[in-house]
Scaffold this active site. Structure first.
Site, PDB file in Angstrom:
ATOM      1  N   ASP A 199       0.833  -0.949  -0.050  1.00 35.00           N
ATOM      2  CA  ASP A 199       0.011   0.047  -0.279  1.00 35.00           C
ATOM      3  C   ASP A 199       0.878   0.970   0.483  1.00 35.00           C
ATOM      4  OD1 ASP A 199      -2.484   1.379   0.508  1.00 35.00           O
ATOM      5  OD2 ASP A 199      -1.631   1.709   2.217  1.00 35.00           O
ATOM      6  N   MET A 280      -8.392   5.307   3.539  1.00 36.96           N
ATOM      7  CA  MET A 280      -8.133   6.716   1.660  1.00 36.96           C
ATOM      8  C   MET A 280      -6.484   7.082   1.379  1.00 36.96           C
ATOM      9  SD  MET A 280     -11.139   7.256   2.621  1.00 36.96           S
ATOM     10  CE  MET A 280     -11.089   9.475   2.015  1.00 36.96           C
ATOM     11  N   ARG A 281      -5.344   5.961   1.342  1.00 34.59           N
ATOM     12  CA  ARG A 281      -4.337   6.261   0.573  1.00 34.59           C
ATOM     13  C   ARG A 281      -4.808   6.099  -0.329  1.00 34.59           C
ATOM     14  NH1 ARG A 281      -1.555   3.294   3.364  1.00 34.59           N
ATOM     15  NH2 ARG A 281      -0.009   5.062   4.339  1.00 34.59           N
ATOM     16  N   ALA A 282      -5.731   5.224  -1.024  1.00 38.04           N
ATOM     17  CA  ALA A 282      -6.054   5.062  -2.513  1.00 38.04           C
ATOM     18  C   ALA A 282      -6.592   6.257  -3.187  1.00 38.04           C
ATOM     19  CB  ALA A 282      -6.890   4.071  -2.709  1.00 38.04           C
TER      20      ALA A 282
END
Length: 704
Positions: A199, A280-282
């Site tokens: 990720d 929420m990183r995406a």
């Protein structure tokens, strides 16, 4: 290691043939390092490393404080820099560094090391910077990143999350900035990455060698030309390289002025929600990538095409739920989502007032051009246009066999053909596996010293402290109490006068730590006719699939031997890739006699070879069978003899008893006794089973 100064010119980035998505992803990170780096997945020999190393030559130079070992920026130096505080000295300009992290690097080499002896005796923070310091404001490149040791992965995760590196040794600590572009390459056949590290990469790209003969010819032609005359080859591509550098600089200057409207943000959020990505990183990475795409195309507004391309680069590695899920993205679903949330928003279409940007620059100016110059533009080159459409590139890795999870979703694994395969002598077609489940942990007895993992007890560099010892070679983790205890009796003889402790090299003690190691889990799977009932074999495959998933989570190597008919086959040589094991298992047919002895003898040979390759990695043998032995003279006697041979070598073993029905012969239990191992049923293998199963192999061996 920092890339050494070499007079040999780097292979030009603009001369790389094909690989549109890879080149685009690297260039987007050059435009906006905030995108978060690139993970390059692909088979060996696809020029992954060549493309990554060539990127460093395109990166703009950086200004650093003169004499600072941590590359502080003159206009905003790190207030906590170990070489600080910095005055108003002259700035220096230097090329952007690309630092390579070897897979076998030590922790001290990565984060740096303190001189513990001086710290104790003089109170001085004598710090030698590591690779994270060298990579600050540059590129950190990890080849074979999936083979990196867990403790190094943890350090990378911390540095990537905080933008800083901390070195601590018994209360003495040093901190320095460590913000870098993380680029990793890997061959999925050698094992997958931990989800936490996966990720951290902003973008991911799948690469595969082209099957187009003309493109392959051009790859060979250019490589031979470069090897024959590196300087001359680089000179022929100098104009294209200069144009790429100029365009990166222009895009960087344009980037702050790019507008990411609410409509594009809604499309990004809807896409991430539709594909059920975690966290929420995406969303953040997609937003940064879409903005960089617009700047690269010379636009000041993000369009729907930017959002779409950003999704294809930022989401495939984030939607995986387990290592058996094939990476990739359903493009039809993506298009439906973008259309649903963008149809009335004016984020794309012919009526958009924003200009499309130049289309005659490198790569055609837009994402569909791959962000690179025409490959036939170099002098003295006659390549027939090596640019591949994105669709063709994306379809290449999807030709692999479907993963078990995908097969179950499509229904292919639910209704396997009942008829025998033609000419197979009663062999049944492969059946699908049941849903995998969480298994009990099966340990190897004793205390090992293998690679860090999560299965069996071992002496490791990390874990709980169990004692102290004199260091062998470089000092590891200091055991402060033991060091003080060793030095205290000698203070008067050594003439101690001040408050400092007089410490000599012989006084130093390092901590002995106990953690867990990864093992070699070798599966020996009975695929004979006695296992051929549909529901029974599906349950067996589900159990093996569950054990494969457990091995992935515990950082084991795995291998698989199957036996049926007249012999045994090494279906999967020992590897770190559980995906390969799952694929072999899904395709496994059944039928014929039960040559149990052949399977055990083949296991003995595989383990013998693996001991010579890696003596520190202890094996765990998992035999999945009902215990029957047929075929050949005295099959039961030969199977017992083979089992005793494995037991004589001290091989830890577990027999998963697959016998079913109201009348059970207990043959698997007899096999376990010959192996001096443990016998468990399929139900007892489940971690949530109510039965009081002895959890370790050691307990059974002691009872024997």
């Amino acid at each position: 290691m920092t890339t050494p100064h070499d007079t040999t010119p780097q292979y030009p980035f603009s001369a790389v043939v094909g690989m549109d998505d890879l080149r685009l992803a690297l260039l987007l990170n050059a435009v906006s390092p905030a995108v978060g780096g690139v993970l390059v997945r692909g088979e060996k020999g696809t020029a992954k490393s060549t493309a990554v190393r060539a990127l460093s030559a395109l990166m703009p130079a950086v200004d650093v404080v003169g004499g600072c070992r941590f590359a502080c920026a003159p206009d905003a130096p790190d207030p906590g820099c170990p070489d600080g505080p910095h005055g108003t000295g002259a700035a220096e300009e230097r090329p952007t560094r690309m630092v390579e992290l070897p897979v076998g690097a030590s922790e001290d080499r990565l984060v740096g090391a303190l001189d513990i002896e001086r710290a104790l005796s003089e109170g001085v923070k004598a710090f030698e910077p590591g690779l994270l310091a060298d990579a600050h404001r540059g590129i950190l490149y990890v080849d074979e990143v999936n083979l990196l040791h867990d403790h190094l992965v943890d350090l990378l995760l911390d540095a990537a999350a905080m933008g800083a590196s901390y070195v601590e040794r018994e209360g003495v600590s040093v901190r320095h900035a460590a913000r870098f572009l993380l680029v990793g390459t890997m061959n999925p056949e050698e094992g997958e990455l931990r989800p936490q590290l996966l990720d951290r990469f902003g973008l991911t790209v799948e690469v595969a060698a082209s099957r187009e003969p003309d493109l392959r010819v051009e790859v060979v032609r250019r490589r031979l030309a470069y090897d024959a005359d590196p300087a001359g080859f680089a000179a022929r591509w100098a104009a294209e390289e200069d144009e790429l550098r100029r365009r990166i600089t222009v895009a960087r200057e344009l980037l702050p002025g790019v507008t990411l409207g609410d409509a594009a943000l809604r499309q990004i959020a809807a896409t991430c929600a539709a594909f059920e990505v975690d966290g929420m990183r995406a969303d953040i990475v997609m937003a940064r990538t879409a903005t960089a795409l617009a700047a690269w195309a010379g636009r000041t507004k993000v369009l729907e095409e930017d959002v779409r391309q950003a999704a294809l680069l930022a989401l495939p590695h984030r939607r995986r739920r387990n290592p058996f899920d094939a990476p990739g993205l359903d493009e039809e679903k993506l298009d439906r989502t973008l259309e649903e949330f963008g149809a009335d928003e004016g984020t794309g279409g012919d009526d958009d007032p924003e200009p499309e940007g130049p289309d005659d620059g490198p790569g055609g100016g837009g994402p569909e051009g791959g962000g690179c110059p025409p490959q036939d533009g170099g002098p003295d080159e006659s390549a027939p246009g090596p640019e591949l459409p994105h669709q063709q590139e994306r379809e290449a890795p999807q030709e692999q066999p479907a993963a078990p999870e995908q097969a179950r979703e499509s229904g292919q694994a639910q209704e396997p053909a009942e008829q025998s395969a033609p000419g197979a002598g009663g062999e049944k077609a492969a059946v699908g596996a049941t849903e995998p489940f969480r298994t009990r942990r099966l340990d190897v007895p004793g205390l090992g010293e293998g690679a860090d993992g999560r299965r069996s007890r071992a002496r490791t560099a990390h874990g709980r402290t169990t004692g102290a010892r004199r260091p062998h070679g470089a000092l590891g983790k200091l055991h402060l109490a033991a060091t003080v205890q060793a030095a205290a009796p000698h203070q008067r003889v050594r003439g101690r006068r001040g408050p400092g402790l007089v410490v000599r090299r012989d006084d130093l003690r390092e901590a002995v730590r106990e953690g867990r190691e990864g093992n070699l889990v070798l599966f020996v799977v009975d695929a004979s006719g006695s296992m051929a009932a549909r529901k029974r074999m599906s349950a067996v495959k589900g159990a093996v699939l569950s054990l494969l998933l457990d091995a992935y989570q515990r950082r084991d190597k795995i291998g698989m031997i199957t036996f049926r008919g007249s012999g045994a086959e090494l279906a999967l040589p020992p590897t770190s890739s559980v995906e390969a094991g799952a694929a072999r298992l899904e395709q496994l047919p059944t039928g014929g006699r039960t040559p149990l002895s052949e399977g055990l003898l083949r296991a003995h040979e595989v383990l013998r070879v693996e001991r010579m390759r890696d003596a520190s990695r202890r094996p765990l043998l998992v035999v999945v069978t009902d215990g029957r032995a047929t075929g050949g003279p005295e099959p039961v006697v030969r199977a017992a003899r083979a089992a005793r041979l494995l037991a004589a070598q001290g091989t830890a073993s577990v027999v998963v008893d697959c016998e079913a029905g109201p009348v059970r012969l207990g043959l698997a239990g007899e096999l376990a006794r010959e192996l001096q191992g443990t016998a468990i049923t399929l139900d007892e293998l489940r971690a949530d089973s109510v039965s009081a199963l002895v959890r370790t192999v050691q307990g059974n061996r002691k009872a024997a």
